[in-house]
Scaffold this motif. Structure first.
Motif, PDB file in Angstrom:
ATOM      1  N   ILE A 140       0.745  -1.108  -0.034  1.00 19.03           N
ATOM      2  CA  ILE A 140      -0.020  -0.117  -0.191  1.00 19.03           C
ATOM      3  C   ILE A 140       0.796   1.382  -0.042  1.00 19.03           C
ATOM      4  O   ILE A 140       0.542   2.108  -0.741  1.00 19.03           O
ATOM      5  CB  ILE A 140      -1.071   0.062   1.230  1.00 19.03           C
ATOM      6  CG1 ILE A 140      -2.025  -1.130   1.296  1.00 19.03           C
ATOM      7  CG2 ILE A 140      -1.513   1.334   1.358  1.00 19.03           C
ATOM      8  CD1 ILE A 140      -2.923  -1.495   2.401  1.00 19.03           C
ATOM      9  N   GLU A 171       0.480   2.422  -3.754  1.00 16.92           N
ATOM     10  CA  GLU A 171      -1.063   3.055  -3.892  1.00 16.92           C
ATOM     11  C   GLU A 171      -0.997   4.546  -3.343  1.00 16.92           C
ATOM     12  O   GLU A 171      -1.868   5.200  -3.705  1.00 16.92           O
ATOM     13  CB  GLU A 171      -1.798   2.339  -3.013  1.00 16.92           C
ATOM     14  CG  GLU A 171      -2.067   0.728  -3.357  1.00 16.92           C
ATOM     15  CD  GLU A 171      -3.287   0.152  -2.592  1.00 16.92           C
ATOM     16  OE1 GLU A 171      -4.148   0.587  -2.336  1.00 16.92           O
ATOM     17  OE2 GLU A 171      -3.168  -1.018  -2.517  1.00 16.92           O
ATOM     18  N   GLN A 204      -5.810  -0.907   5.565  1.00 12.17           N
ATOM     19  CA  GLN A 204      -5.864   0.307   4.831  1.00 12.17           C
ATOM     20  C   GLN A 204      -5.699   1.509   5.760  1.00 12.17           C
ATOM     21  O   GLN A 204      -4.967   2.451   5.623  1.00 12.17           O
ATOM     22  CB  GLN A 204      -6.878   0.356   3.794  1.00 12.17           C
ATOM     23  CG  GLN A 204      -6.823  -0.775   2.770  1.00 12.17           C
ATOM     24  CD  GLN A 204      -8.096  -0.399   1.803  1.00 12.17           C
ATOM     25  OE1 GLN A 204      -9.186  -0.271   2.378  1.00 12.17           O
ATOM     26  NE2 GLN A 204      -8.070  -1.006   0.489  1.00 12.17           N
TER      27      GLN A 204
END
Length: 329
Positions: free
Chosen positions: A37, A41, A292
């Motif tokens: 992540i 991301e 997340q």
């Protein structure tokens, strides 16, 4: 020696508590998933913007503090005041609440202003900050009522504090202390240390009530509001740096900011642990996956504190250099 031992004990105790909470939050997370992540991301441009907004909030706080100090003695220099504020933030990362004393000590030294009066102005700041935080909480209650109620009911346990304040032991202790002071008040007022304390208290009150004498109250209020708007934006713009938080509304961003701020109030270095807990819990409530939410909290908190460490260390190294007295012949 004893004072140094006590400081060291407090440092490691608070750090241990914060790291324990942090370990508990992240022990079940998949490190590889979180690393993916953070590597693939995240749009770090938004994180950088958050740091810029944070820096502007510190400048605004500096100007507001100058305005509080000016009526009690003189207006300190902008650069010295800013560097003192950043050194204070750095000190808070070492020992919670030490920053308020540290920045007063630094500014008192380099601007030759009464330390006690400076402490009074910081108390005024803290009272105003508390009012602003409570007003922000009211906005959260209005805009995100379900979030507020869920976290209060399911995440926080305030029962023990309430039980203590309503206990017989609390009332007995309070009455005993007041009674002892009343009975021996004449002797206490004759103590030499009392006279010294009274003078310190007089200077402290001058700082505490310095807001009444602020020259431009409108500008003072403007900076007070601006500080909290920038604090909010520091968190909210980070939402756009993650694909899974971009859809969250400003109201949800306000909830994350306010509840995270209560985590910063905890006596732990940089709010480490409690801040993560409240931010992660709030994001999960909004439907963000645990991994997340954990990655968001880790990166945002880490980047903001890294900025404090860098600017604080630079301020610590810079302030004695820019205040060197010229050599006299």
């Amino acid at each position: 020696m004893t004072k140094a031992i006590n400081k060291s004990f407090r440092f490691f105790l608070f750090l241990f508590l914060g790291l324990t909470i942090l370990w508990w939050l992240y022990k079940d997370q998949d490190p590889k998933k979180m690393a993916d992540i953070l590597k693939k991301e995240v749009n770090y441009g938004w994180i950088f913007l958050s740091l810029i907004l944070g820096l502007f909030s510190h400048i605004s706080r500096t100007i507001r503090w100058q305005m509080l100090i000016e009526p009690i003695e003189k207006r300190p220099g902008l650069l010295n005041t800013f560097l003192s504020v950043m050194i204070g933030y750095l000190a808070n990362l070492a020992i919670p609440r030490m920053g308020e004393i540290s920045r007063c000590a630094v500014l008192s030294r380099y601007e030759e202003i009464s330390f006690s009066r400076l402490v009074g102005t910081v108390v005024t700041e803290r009272i105003i900050d508390l009012i602003m935080l409570l007003l922000s909480l009211v906005l959260v209650i209005i805009t995100q009522y379900n979030v507020f109620i869920d976290i209060i009911k399911n995440k926080l346990n305030l029962g023990e504090i309430g039980n203590f304040l309503s206990s017989r032991e609390f009332y007995f202790s309070a009455i005993l202390i007041i009674g002892i002071f009343f009975l021996f008040r004449k002797k206490i007022m004759k103590w030499k240390v009392f006279y010294k304390f009274r003078e310190l208290w007089r200077q402290f009150k001058e700082g505490l009530f310095s807001f009444r004498n602020v020259k431009n109250k409108f500008l003072f209020v403007f900076h007070t509001v601006l500080i909290y708007v920038l604090y909010f934006l520091m968190i909210y713009v980070c939402f756009f740096g993650f694909p899974f938080t971009r859809h969250l509304s400003p109201g949800k961003g306000l909830a994350v900011f306010v509840l995270g701020s209560f985590g910063m109030v905890a006596p732990v270095q940089g709010g480490i642990g409690p801040w993560h807990f409240l931010v992660i819990s709030t994001l999960i409530f909004f439907g963000i996956e645990s991994s997340q939410a954990s990655a968001f909290a880790l990166l945002v908190h880490g980047s903001l504190n890294a900025m404090i460490i860098v600017t604080g260390l630079l301020s610590f190294l810079t302030i004695p250099l820019i205040n060197k007295k010229p050599l006299t012949r």
